[in-house]
Design a protein around this motif. Structure first.
Motif, PDB file in Angstrom:
ATOM      1  N   SER A  98     -16.705  -1.234 -11.964  1.00 12.65           N
ATOM      2  CA  SER A  98     -16.734  -0.254 -12.829  1.00 12.65           C
ATOM      3  C   SER A  98     -14.906   0.058 -13.475  1.00 12.65           C
ATOM      4  N   ARG A  99     -15.037   0.762 -14.627  1.00  9.59           N
ATOM      5  CA  ARG A  99     -13.634   0.957 -15.282  1.00  9.59           C
ATOM      6  C   ARG A  99     -12.900   1.593 -14.304  1.00  9.59           C
ATOM      7  N   ALA A 100     -13.496   2.653 -13.609  1.00  9.05           N
ATOM      8  CA  ALA A 100     -12.386   3.444 -12.595  1.00  9.05           C
ATOM      9  C   ALA A 100     -11.983   2.663 -11.593  1.00  9.05           C
ATOM     10  N   ASP A 101     -12.578   1.888 -10.963  1.00  6.95           N
ATOM     11  CA  ASP A 101     -11.993   0.711  -9.968  1.00  6.95           C
ATOM     12  C   ASP A 101     -10.938  -0.092 -10.534  1.00  6.95           C
ATOM     13  N   ALA A 102     -11.277  -0.552 -12.020  1.00  7.85           N
ATOM     14  CA  ALA A 102     -10.381  -1.350 -12.465  1.00  7.85           C
ATOM     15  C   ALA A 102      -9.080  -0.771 -12.758  1.00  7.85           C
ATOM     16  N   VAL A 103      -9.011   0.483 -13.412  1.00 11.97           N
ATOM     17  CA  VAL A 103      -7.842   1.312 -13.531  1.00 11.97           C
ATOM     18  C   VAL A 103      -7.066   1.736 -12.062  1.00 11.97           C
ATOM     19  N   HIS A 104      -7.940   2.008 -11.156  1.00  8.11           N
ATOM     20  CA  HIS A 104      -7.349   1.951  -9.795  1.00  8.11           C
ATOM     21  C   HIS A 104      -6.578   0.685  -9.346  1.00  8.11           C
ATOM     22  N   ALA A 105      -7.260  -0.286  -9.597  1.00  9.99           N
ATOM     23  CA  ALA A 105      -6.384  -1.418  -9.148  1.00  9.99           C
ATOM     24  C   ALA A 105      -5.376  -1.778  -9.814  1.00  9.99           C
ATOM     25  N   LEU A 106      -5.366  -1.497 -11.186  1.00 12.78           N
ATOM     26  CA  LEU A 106      -4.117  -1.772 -12.270  1.00 12.78           C
ATOM     27  C   LEU A 106      -3.039  -0.856 -11.755  1.00 12.78           C
ATOM     28  N   SER A 107      -3.400   0.461 -11.859  1.00 16.40           N
ATOM     29  CA  SER A 107      -2.270   1.526 -11.390  1.00 16.40           C
ATOM     30  C   SER A 107      -1.486   1.363 -10.003  1.00 16.40           C
ATOM     31  N   HIS A 108      -2.497   1.117  -9.355  1.00 16.94           N
ATOM     32  CA  HIS A 108      -1.797   0.606  -7.628  1.00 16.94           C
ATOM     33  C   HIS A 108      -1.061  -0.584  -7.635  1.00 16.94           C
ATOM     34  N   ALA A 109      -1.593  -1.813  -8.437  1.00 17.90           N
ATOM     35  CA  ALA A 109      -0.734  -2.911  -8.117  1.00 17.90           C
ATOM     36  C   ALA A 109       0.473  -2.540  -8.917  1.00 17.90           C
ATOM     37  N   ALA A 110       0.557  -1.776 -10.102  1.00 15.61           N
ATOM     38  CA  ALA A 110       1.757  -1.771 -10.902  1.00 15.61           C
ATOM     39  C   ALA A 110       2.764  -0.783  -9.934  1.00 15.61           C
ATOM     40  N   LEU A 111       2.153   0.294  -9.164  1.00 17.31           N
ATOM     41  CA  LEU A 111       3.189   1.046  -8.617  1.00 17.31           C
ATOM     42  C   LEU A 111       3.685   0.251  -7.358  1.00 17.31           C
ATOM     43  N   LEU A 112       2.645  -0.932  -6.564  1.00 18.37           N
ATOM     44  CA  LEU A 112       3.207  -1.401  -5.416  1.00 18.37           C
ATOM     45  C   LEU A 112       4.432  -2.463  -5.946  1.00 18.37           C
ATOM     46  N   ALA A 113       4.226  -2.959  -7.017  1.00 21.62           N
ATOM     47  CA  ALA A 113       5.345  -4.027  -7.527  1.00 21.62           C
ATOM     48  C   ALA A 113       6.497  -3.115  -7.880  1.00 21.62           C
ATOM     49  N   ALA A 114       6.427  -2.158  -8.512  1.00 24.73           N
ATOM     50  CA  ALA A 114       7.620  -1.294  -8.743  1.00 24.73           C
ATOM     51  C   ALA A 114       8.199  -0.657  -7.406  1.00 24.73           C
ATOM     52  N   ALA A 115       7.407  -0.176  -6.567  1.00 16.43           N
ATOM     53  CA  ALA A 115       7.922   0.245  -5.057  1.00 16.43           C
ATOM     54  C   ALA A 115       8.627  -0.672  -4.572  1.00 16.43           C
ATOM     55  N   LEU A 116       8.249  -2.047  -4.506  1.00 14.17           N
ATOM     56  CA  LEU A 116       8.736  -3.277  -3.746  1.00 14.17           C
ATOM     57  C   LEU A 116      10.085  -3.376  -4.599  1.00 14.17           C
ATOM     58  N   SER A 117      10.104  -3.405  -5.817  1.00 14.42           N
ATOM     59  CA  SER A 117      11.447  -3.838  -6.626  1.00 14.42           C
ATOM     60  C   SER A 117      12.429  -2.789  -6.494  1.00 14.42           C
ATOM     61  N   GLN A 118      12.122  -1.575  -6.256  1.00 12.05           N
ATOM     62  CA  GLN A 118      13.219  -0.653  -6.061  1.00 12.05           C
ATOM     63  C   GLN A 118      13.252  -0.011  -4.867  1.00 12.05           C
ATOM     64  N   GLY A 119      12.436  -0.632  -3.788  1.00  9.29           N
ATOM     65  CA  GLY A 119      12.839  -0.204  -2.463  1.00  9.29           C
ATOM     66  C   GLY A 119      12.341   1.119  -1.868  1.00  9.29           C
ATOM     67  N   ARG A 120      11.306   1.333  -2.711  1.00  6.83           N
ATOM     68  CA  ARG A 120      10.763   2.655  -2.338  1.00  6.83           C
ATOM     69  C   ARG A 120       9.505   2.725  -1.264  1.00  6.83           C
ATOM     70  N   LEU A 121      10.258   2.412  -0.048  1.00  9.50           N
ATOM     71  CA  LEU A 121       9.266   2.226   1.080  1.00  9.50           C
ATOM     72  C   LEU A 121       8.420   3.520   1.157  1.00  9.50           C
ATOM     73  N   ASP A 122       8.649   4.735   0.958  1.00 10.79           N
ATOM     74  CA  ASP A 122       7.931   5.794   0.934  1.00 10.79           C
ATOM     75  C   ASP A 122       6.700   5.901   0.060  1.00 10.79           C
ATOM     76  N   LEU A 123       6.737   4.806  -0.961  1.00  5.31           N
ATOM     77  CA  LEU A 123       5.425   5.037  -1.739  1.00  5.31           C
ATOM     78  C   LEU A 123       4.241   3.957  -1.214  1.00  5.31           C
ATOM     79  N   LEU A 124       4.751   3.063  -0.310  1.00 13.04           N
ATOM     80  CA  LEU A 124       4.025   1.920   0.101  1.00 13.04           C
ATOM     81  C   LEU A 124       2.563   2.401   0.613  1.00 13.04           C
ATOM     82  N   GLN A 125       2.520   3.384   1.495  1.00 13.13           N
ATOM     83  CA  GLN A 125       1.198   3.843   1.837  1.00 13.13           C
ATOM     84  C   GLN A 125       0.246   4.026   0.635  1.00 13.13           C
ATOM     85  N   HIS A 126       0.658   4.789  -0.291  1.00 15.21           N
ATOM     86  CA  HIS A 126      -0.134   5.241  -1.382  1.00 15.21           C
ATOM     87  C   HIS A 126      -0.425   3.982  -2.252  1.00 15.21           C
ATOM     88  N   ALA A 127       0.593   3.109  -2.558  1.00 20.86           N
ATOM     89  CA  ALA A 127       0.575   2.003  -3.677  1.00 20.86           C
ATOM     90  C   ALA A 127      -0.543   1.014  -3.090  1.00 20.86           C
TER      91      ALA A 127
END
Length: 313
Positions: A187-216
């Protein structure tokens, strides 16, 4: 005569939402010892490789020939000894480590006609995706894409204090079986969820935001569909953060499960929880704390003693 030693690390792909595009390397290694000689020999060694082909049909040797094909050269004969610490069909990139080690070995034998980007492209096209082969080749955490124009990647150094805990069950799960359960449409909702969380995960790892990993690390693309194949996975994804994990994900196609942890914290509570999940589901396996391998595939050269003695004469 020089013996080449090529050591390629295991890898964990996806990390939740980064399906087929995000992975990291861990220090369990596939090691080749390659010595030029008059006739080709392929020698698998150790219990992990029992039953694998001891001839040129071996996956490692076929990987070596991929380099020769891309370079337009003929692979010279050699003795190829193969060992691995990477458990097969467990979601830790055993095939990617073998593939990358073979491609690098072939490149060394041929005098390095391919650069790193070309070797990555050969590996990614053979696997069909770059998420395991990129970290196996370069080490660290790698975000990579594969399209008709090429393979493109960004390598990230692991954030400070980020460690990995892996639960490796004592059963195999083939990638083909794990892919077969995935839906053909989302679904579009699942695609948006995947894109947004993959982007957040890459950003969190690049900036050392360990606090965001559970959500990302939340994912609806593959983990919920594969959960029935891995008893206890759903519990770990939902509960691991309550027992000291920074986040949890199915490692590759599974059945290994990866948890991030803060290396400044004791992991005994997390280990106890993971063992309890295995026990509740009638499983056995190993729980290991590992650093993220930062080196990727390494090559060393060793001159054989007998050749050195002959040269001295």
């Amino acid at each position: 005569m020089t013996t080449l030693t090529i050591r390629a690390p295991a890898s964990s792909a996806n990390l939740g939402p980064g399906f087929d595009s995000l992975g990291l390397s861990v220090p369990l290694y596939t090691t080749l010892r390659v010595t030029p000689q008059a006739q080709t020999q392929v020698v698998p060694l150790g219990p992990e490789l029992e039953g694998t082909p001891a001839d040129t049909s071996n996956y490692v040797y076929r990987a070596m020939k991929l380099t020769a094909t891309r370079a337009g050269q003929t692979l010279p004969p050699a003795r190829v000894e193969i060992e691995t610490e990477v458990p097969l069909a467990r979601g830790l990139g055993s095939s990617a480590a073998a593939l990358v080690a073979g491609i690098v070995a072939g490149n060394e034998l041929l005098g390095r006609p391919l650069d790193d980007e070309s070797m990555l492209d050969v590996a990614a096209r053979e696997e069909g995706h770059p998420d395991n082969v990129a970290p196996a080749l370069f080490g660290g955490i790698v975000v990579a894409t594969l399209d008709r124009l090429g393979t493109h990647y960004v390598r990230l150094d692991p954030p400070a204090h980020l460690g990995v805990t892996v639960l490796i069950p004592d059963f195999e799960l083939s990638t083909s079986k794990a892919r077969a359960v995935l839906p053909k449409q989302y679904s579009r909702a699942d695609a948006v969820h995947a894109l947004s969380h993959a982007a957040l995960l890459a950003a969190a790892l690049s900036q050392g935001r360990l606090d965001l990993l559970q959500h990302a690390m939340q994912d609806y693309i593959h983990q919920i569909w594969r959960a029935p194949l891995v008893p206890g996975l759903s519990d770990i994804l939902e509960e691991a953060h309550l027992h000291g994990a920074l986040g949890a994900a199915l490692s590759g196609a599974g059945p290994t499960v990866l948890c991030f942890h803060d290396t400044r914290e004791d992991t005994a509570r997390l280990h106890a929880y993971l063992h309890s999940v295995m026990g509740k589901n009638g499983l056995s396996g190993r729980v290991l704390d590992l650093p993220i391998d930062g080196a990727g595939t390494q090559v060393t050269r060793e001159q054989k003693e007998e050749c050195q003695e002959q040269n001295a004469l």
